[in-house]
Design an enzyme around this catalytic site. Sequence first.
Site, PDB file in Angstrom:
ATOM      1  N   GLU A 107       0.834  -1.178   0.004  1.00 60.49           N
ATOM      2  CA  GLU A 107       0.075  -0.007   0.181  1.00 60.49           C
ATOM      3  C   GLU A 107       0.893   1.093   0.097  1.00 60.49           C
ATOM      4  O   GLU A 107       1.860   1.234   0.702  1.00 60.49           O
ATOM      5  CB  GLU A 107      -0.750   0.033   1.424  1.00 60.49           C
ATOM      6  CG  GLU A 107      -1.804   0.985   1.329  1.00 60.49           C
ATOM      7  CD  GLU A 107      -2.810   0.864   2.661  1.00 60.49           C
ATOM      8  OE1 GLU A 107      -3.212  -0.263   2.933  1.00 60.49           O
ATOM      9  OE2 GLU A 107      -3.111   1.854   3.196  1.00 60.49           O
ATOM     10  N   ASP A 109       0.116   5.350   0.681  1.00 61.44           N
ATOM     11  CA  ASP A 109      -0.875   5.958   1.453  1.00 61.44           C
ATOM     12  C   ASP A 109      -0.670   7.477   1.590  1.00 61.44           C
ATOM     13  O   ASP A 109       0.475   7.921   1.725  1.00 61.44           O
ATOM     14  CB  ASP A 109      -1.020   5.868   3.007  1.00 61.44           C
ATOM     15  CG  ASP A 109      -1.669   4.787   3.122  1.00 61.44           C
ATOM     16  OD1 ASP A 109      -2.857   4.262   2.266  1.00 61.44           O
ATOM     17  OD2 ASP A 109      -1.639   4.307   4.471  1.00 61.44           O
ATOM     18  N   GLU A 111      -2.841  10.409   3.426  1.00 60.77           N
ATOM     19  CA  GLU A 111      -4.079  10.679   4.205  1.00 60.77           C
ATOM     20  C   GLU A 111      -4.250  11.928   4.724  1.00 60.77           C
ATOM     21  O   GLU A 111      -3.012  12.663   4.946  1.00 60.77           O
ATOM     22  CB  GLU A 111      -4.234   9.741   5.533  1.00 60.77           C
ATOM     23  CG  GLU A 111      -4.321   8.251   5.084  1.00 60.77           C
ATOM     24  CD  GLU A 111      -4.257   7.420   6.305  1.00 60.77           C
ATOM     25  OE1 GLU A 111      -5.068   6.192   6.132  1.00 60.77           O
ATOM     26  OE2 GLU A 111      -3.426   7.758   7.446  1.00 60.77           O
ATOM     27  N   GLU A 136       5.451   6.168   8.470  1.00 58.04           N
ATOM     28  CA  GLU A 136       4.842   7.242   8.297  1.00 58.04           C
ATOM     29  C   GLU A 136       5.438   8.583   8.447  1.00 58.04           C
ATOM     30  O   GLU A 136       6.554   8.842   8.924  1.00 58.04           O
ATOM     31  CB  GLU A 136       3.919   7.598   9.722  1.00 58.04           C
ATOM     32  CG  GLU A 136       2.514   6.500   9.991  1.00 58.04           C
ATOM     33  CD  GLU A 136       3.190   5.534  10.836  1.00 58.04           C
ATOM     34  OE1 GLU A 136       4.360   5.216  11.113  1.00 58.04           O
ATOM     35  OE2 GLU A 136       2.324   4.435  11.264  1.00 58.04           O
ATOM     36  N   ARG A 281      10.768   5.340  19.178  1.00 62.83           N
ATOM     37  CA  ARG A 281       9.971   4.258  18.513  1.00 62.83           C
ATOM     38  C   ARG A 281      10.677   3.240  17.719  1.00 62.83           C
ATOM     39  O   ARG A 281      10.452   2.073  17.749  1.00 62.83           O
ATOM     40  CB  ARG A 281       9.140   4.966  17.702  1.00 62.83           C
ATOM     41  CG  ARG A 281       8.117   4.104  17.006  1.00 62.83           C
ATOM     42  CD  ARG A 281       7.042   4.922  15.878  1.00 62.83           C
ATOM     43  NE  ARG A 281       6.281   3.963  15.020  1.00 62.83           N
ATOM     44  CZ  ARG A 281       5.640   4.249  13.931  1.00 62.83           C
ATOM     45  NH1 ARG A 281       5.921   5.658  13.705  1.00 62.83           N
ATOM     46  NH2 ARG A 281       4.872   3.525  13.281  1.00 62.83           N
TER      47      ARG A 281
END
Length: 295
Positions: A107, A109, A111, A136, A281
Amino acid sequence: MEKLFHSLAASLFIAFISLFQLVAAGKGSFDDNFSKSCPETHFKTSEDGQIWYLSLDKQAGCGFATKQRYRFGWFSMKLKLVGGDSAGVVTAYYMCSEDGAGPERDELDIEFLGNRTGQPYLIQTNVYKNGTGNREMRHMLWFDPTEEFHIYSILWNDHQIVFFVDRVPVRVYKNANYTNNFYPNEKPMYLFSSIWNADDWATRGGLEKTDWKKAPFVSSYKDFNVDGCQWEEPYPACVSTTTKNWWDQYNAWHLSDDQKKDFAWVERNLVIYDYCKDTQRFPKLPEECWLSPWD
Ligand SMILES: *[C@@H]1O[C@H](CO)[C@@H](O)[C@H](O)[C@H]1NC(C)=O
Ligand SMILES: *[C@@H]1O[C@H](CO)[C@@H](O)[C@H](O)[C@H]1NC(C)=O
Ligand SMILES: *[C@@H]1O[C@H](CO)[C@@H](O)[C@H](O)[C@H]1NC(C)=O
Ligand SMILES: *[C@@H]1O[C@H](CO)[C@@H](O)[C@H](O)[C@H]1NC(C)=O
């Protein structure tokens, strides 16, 4: 987004109404290239059929997808986003190898995360391979995307994936090109768009809830444009043998000098979040983070 699209697709697929046949000759109609999954009340077109409106209210959202799959190319569309108070509302514009949130999907993306009146929209981009994302980035825009149509495009070939806003490259994702590296390049993808409620996470991390008194929320679309390879079985279709496919050729393997200037400006001014810089993260950063977007 995939979840919404999937459940709508399962339950609410509606036959095309005759309105779509009234489109101007030559330009093609929505149903030449797309299918939608939403209640009839949530999808409208302009009189000439060339602008499409998707709406979201408490009962339902709306989405559409190309009928064809593609592997590599230039994918572009003009969008105008929900204006006013759109906190919690997400408009997604993406390519995906499946029409659901399958565990092996690839995918790409984009958004658009709505916001309270007067607060800026953000765009979030992400890349999935074989069901895994976590790539992201978030960017500010340099204009109000709710006032007019702007062009959002994806360039996808075997060397790089570039997300463009009004032809300005905002994100470059490179292929390291070793076996099983994190680069989606095998599965053909459909192009999708949908509008949905994501007030559990979208705006200020979910603190701002969708104000349903402001519904319906409407996003608008026009000028869909693909210059790419339409997938045909069997694999490996879409292996370039001609120099006609500019999107597959040497000049599209890296940014041009002008694009590099634009990209440098974006990098300096508009990046809000970059997973490649998030060492909390990812104590060990994903390997593609070491690839240079400038090569
Ligand atoms: C759109 O549909 C028409 C008619 O089926 C087809 O000829 C054309 O290739 C399609 N365009 C894209 C971009 O898939
Ligand atoms: C893709 O993901 C599926 C399900 O998670 C896994 O079984 C499969 O081995 C993966 N394929 C590759 C090529 O990594
Ligand atoms: C990836 O590497 C293979 C083997 O070295 C090469 O044939 C191919 O052209 C490379 N692809 C890209 C996108 O660099
Ligand atoms: C919404 O506006 C607030 C305040 O300006 C900002 O912090 C936030 O990043 C904006 N966007 C989202 C998606 O939360």
